[in-house]
Design an enzyme around this catalytic site. Structure first.
Site, PDB file in Angstrom:
ATOM      1  N   ILE A  89      -6.540 -10.176  -8.121  1.00  0.00           N
ATOM      2  CA  ILE A  89      -5.390  -9.929  -9.235  1.00  0.00           C
ATOM      3  C   ILE A  89      -4.465  -8.629  -8.901  1.00  0.00           C
ATOM      4  CG2 ILE A  89      -4.752  -9.411 -11.501  1.00  0.00           C
ATOM      5  CD1 ILE A  89      -6.409 -11.990 -10.956  1.00  0.00           C
ATOM      6  N   GLU A  90      -5.393  -7.867  -8.146  1.00  0.00           N
ATOM      7  CA  GLU A  90      -4.684  -6.383  -7.796  1.00  0.00           C
ATOM      8  C   GLU A  90      -3.486  -6.440  -6.466  1.00  0.00           C
ATOM      9  OE1 GLU A  90      -4.556  -3.367  -9.002  1.00  0.00           O
ATOM     10  OE2 GLU A  90      -5.366  -4.185 -10.759  1.00  0.00           O
ATOM     11  N   SER A  91      -4.275  -6.990  -5.320  1.00  0.00           N
ATOM     12  CA  SER A  91      -3.443  -6.977  -4.091  1.00  0.00           C
ATOM     13  C   SER A  91      -3.499  -8.411  -3.513  1.00  0.00           C
ATOM     14  CB  SER A  91      -4.320  -6.150  -3.158  1.00  0.00           C
ATOM     15  OG  SER A  91      -5.745  -6.665  -2.991  1.00  0.00           O
ATOM     16  N   TYR A 134      -3.091  -9.755 -17.458  1.00  0.00           N
ATOM     17  CA  TYR A 134      -4.120  -9.102 -16.570  1.00  0.00           C
ATOM     18  C   TYR A 134      -5.297  -9.733 -16.789  1.00  0.00           C
ATOM     19  CZ  TYR A 134      -6.294  -6.067 -13.042  1.00  0.00           C
ATOM     20  OH  TYR A 134      -6.810  -5.479 -11.942  1.00  0.00           O
ATOM     21  N   GLN A 152      -6.066  -1.323  -4.953  1.00  0.00           N
ATOM     22  CA  GLN A 152      -4.842  -0.717  -5.604  1.00  0.00           C
ATOM     23  C   GLN A 152      -5.125   0.699  -6.511  1.00  0.00           C
ATOM     24  OE1 GLN A 152      -1.037  -2.148  -5.491  1.00  0.00           O
ATOM     25  NE2 GLN A 152      -2.398  -1.886  -3.970  1.00  0.00           N
TER      26      GLN A 152
END
Length: 431
Positions: free
Chosen positions: A151-153, A255, A170
Site C-alpha cells: 500500500i505504501e510503495s 487505506y 515511506q
C-alpha cells in the site's frame, strides 16, 4: 480511553505520520441503514504508480523476467459477495478483515486494472518478504502486516512521495529519526530495506500498545496518530475504525480497505488469473564494516561488481559515498566480492581518492603584505584627476570611448576586478 489520552500528550505522536499526498480518487457506493450514497475516496499513492516505474529498480531489471510472466490473463473472473466474504474469513490472519462495498471496490481494482502491477509485486515479494517476516515475527506482530509496503510503495524501494516520504515503508524524515533511521546529505537509512523494516516493526508495535486495534494502527501509519486521535475525540471516544471512518481524511478512508484488498489479492491471485512474473533469486550477499570514506566507483572498479549493483545493494547512500570516517558504516556486496574487498581494502581506499574526494580538509589563506596591498589597490594615473558620474545605460566601454581612455586604465584607477558598474556612482579618470 484514559490510556489513549495520556499518550496524546506526548508530542512525538504528532510527528509519526507518513505522507498525505493528493491522489487520484475512486467513487464508491456506501450502503447504510437501507440507503445508498456515493462517495469519492482518494487512492493510496502506490495504486497510482505505473508498471514502468516499478520495473526501473535494478533488482527488477536484473532478476524479474518480463518474458516469462506465465501469461497473466486479461480476463478477471467476477465473484459474488459471499465468495469474497468466505475467502477473507479463511485467510490465516490475526487482523480483522471484514468485507463491504469499499473493500470490494479495491479488490476489483487490484484484480482488474492493476493486475500487471500485482504480477510484478508477487515477484518482488521474493526479495523483500523474508526481511519483513523476520522483523514482524521478532516483535510478535501479525505477519499479514508484511503487505503494508504494497500500500505504501508498491514494493518500490526507490519510491519518494511529493511530501518527502521515502523507501519501502515511506517514512518521513522526522519519524525515521525517532526510530533510529539516520538522514543527512550523504545517508538516508529510510531507503535501507532492512533498517527501515525493523524501524517500521517497532513503530507498529508501539502504536498497537496505544490503540489495541490493528485497523487504527495502520490508519495511523497513513495519516498520523494526531489525526486518528482527533477523529476518536470527535466520535465521542469511539475506537472502531469503521465507526470513525467518515471523520478521517479521504486517503485514510481508502487505506484500510486497500490493505484488506491487498491481503486478499496476494492470497487468491490464482483465482483471478494472475501469475507472478518469473523471478531469479539474487546471489547471496554479506556485509562488511567501512571505517574510511569510500566511493562506489572504487568498489565497482576493484571488486568487479557493476556500479548499479553496488547502488542497489546500498540504497541508503545518496551520493555514492560511504562516510566511514564519520562513524563505521555498513557496505553490502555479493558474497564473492566480500573476500576481494577485505583482501584489497587498503588499495581500494587509495584508488582515485584524490579525484573522487575533492573536499579539502584545510585551506591556506595567503597573508597580504604592505607591498602586495599597494599592488592590489587602485593605481594613481598620470594627468589631472577628474570624476565621471555613471549614467543609466553606460557601459565601461562606452565611457572609455567617450573619454578617450582605455577600459583597462579605468579598472586600474578605480581598483575594479570586472566591468560591472552602477548608475549614480562616480569613476576616477586621469587625463
Amino acid at each position: 480511553m484514559k490510556k489513549l489520552e495520556n499518550y496524546c500528550s506526548i508530542i512525538f505522536l504528532f510527528l509519526l505520520a507518513t505522507t498525505q499526498v493528493k491522489a487520484q480518487s475512486v467513487d464508491v457506493v456506501i450502503r447504510e441503514n437501507g440507503t445508498e450514497r456515493k462517495e469519492s475516496i482518494d487512492l493510496p499513492k502506490s495504486m497510482t504508480y505505473p508498471l514502468d516505474s516499478l520495473l526501473n529498480d535494478w533488482k527488477a531489471k536484473n532478476y524479474i523476467d518480463l518474458g516469462k510472466d506465465c501469461s497473466t490473463a486479461e480476463v478477471n473472473p467476477l465473484f459474488s459477495d459471499s465468495v469474497y466474504i468466505d475467502r477473507l474469513s479463511r485467510i490465516p490472519a490475526v487482523m480483522e478483515m471484514p468485507y463491504n462495498d469499499i473493500v470490494r471496490k479495491f479488490i476489483d481494482m487490484y484484480a482488474g486494472r492493476l493486475r500487471n502491477q500485482v504480477s510484478f509485486m508477487l515477484s518482488a515479494c521474493n526479495f523483500y518478504m523474508p526481511i519483513f517476516e523476520e522483523a514482524l515475527d521478532a516483535y510478535g506482530l501479525p505477519l499479514e502486516l508484511k503487505y503494508l509496503p504494497i500500500i505504501e510503495s508498491a514494493l518500490n524501494p526507490s519510491a519518494v512521495s511529493r511530501a518527502g516520504a521515502s523507501g519501502l515503508w515511506q517514512f518521513m524524515i522526522g519519524t525515521g529519526k525517532i526510530y533510529g533511521l539516520e538522514s543527512n546529505s550523504l545517508i538516508d537509512e529510510r531507503r535501507d530495506p532492512i533498517k527501515a523494516t525493523w524501524a517500521a516493526a517497532r513503530y507498529l508495535k508501539e502504536m498497537y500498545d496505544i490503540y489495541g486495534d490493528w485497523n487504527l494502527v495502520i490508519a495511523a501509519y497513513n495519516c498520523g496518530p494526531g489525526t486518528i486521535n482527533k477523529a476518536i475525540r470527535r466520535a465521542g471516544g469511539e475506537t472502531d475504525y469503521w465507526k470513525i471512518y467518515n471523520l478521517l481524511p479521504k486517503e485514510t478512508r481508502g487505506y484500510v480497505p486497500a490493505f484488506i484488498a491487498a491481503n486478499y489479492v496476494m492470497t487468491y491471485y490464482c483465482d483471478h488469473n494472475i501469475c507472478p512474473m518469473e523471478t531469479n533469486i539474487p546471489a547471496s550477499t554479506d556485509t562488511v564494516q567501512v571505517t574510511q570514506n569510500l566511493h562506489f566507483e572504487q568498489i565497482a572498479e576493484l571488486c568487479n561488481v557493476p556500479l548499479d549493483e553496488v547502488k542497489s545493494l546500498n540504497p541508503q547512500y545518496k551520493k555514492q559515498i560511504i562516510p566511514g570516517t564519520t562513524k563505521p558504516c555498513t557496505l553490502r556486496l555479493p558474497q564473492g566480492a566480500i573476500s576481494a574487498f577485505i583482501d584489497k581494502q587498503d588499495t581500494i581506499y587509495a584508488h582515485r581518492a584524490d579525484e573522487l574526494f575533492r573536499n579539502r580538509k584545510t585551506v591556506a589563506v595567503k597573508e597580504i603584505t604592505p607591498a602586495t596591498r599597494r599592488q592590489t589597490s587602485a593605481i594613481t594615473g598620470k594627468g589631472k584627476l577628474t570624476y565621471y558620474k555613471i549614467k543609466s545605460g553606460d557601459t565601461l566601454s562606452s565611457i572609455a570611448e567617450k573619454l578617450g581612455v582605455r577600459v583597462r586604465d579605468i579598472q586600474q584607477w578605480n581598483g575594479m576586478s570586472n566591468t560591472r558598474i552602477s548608475a549614480g556612482k562616480q569613476l576616477k579618470i586621469y587625463k
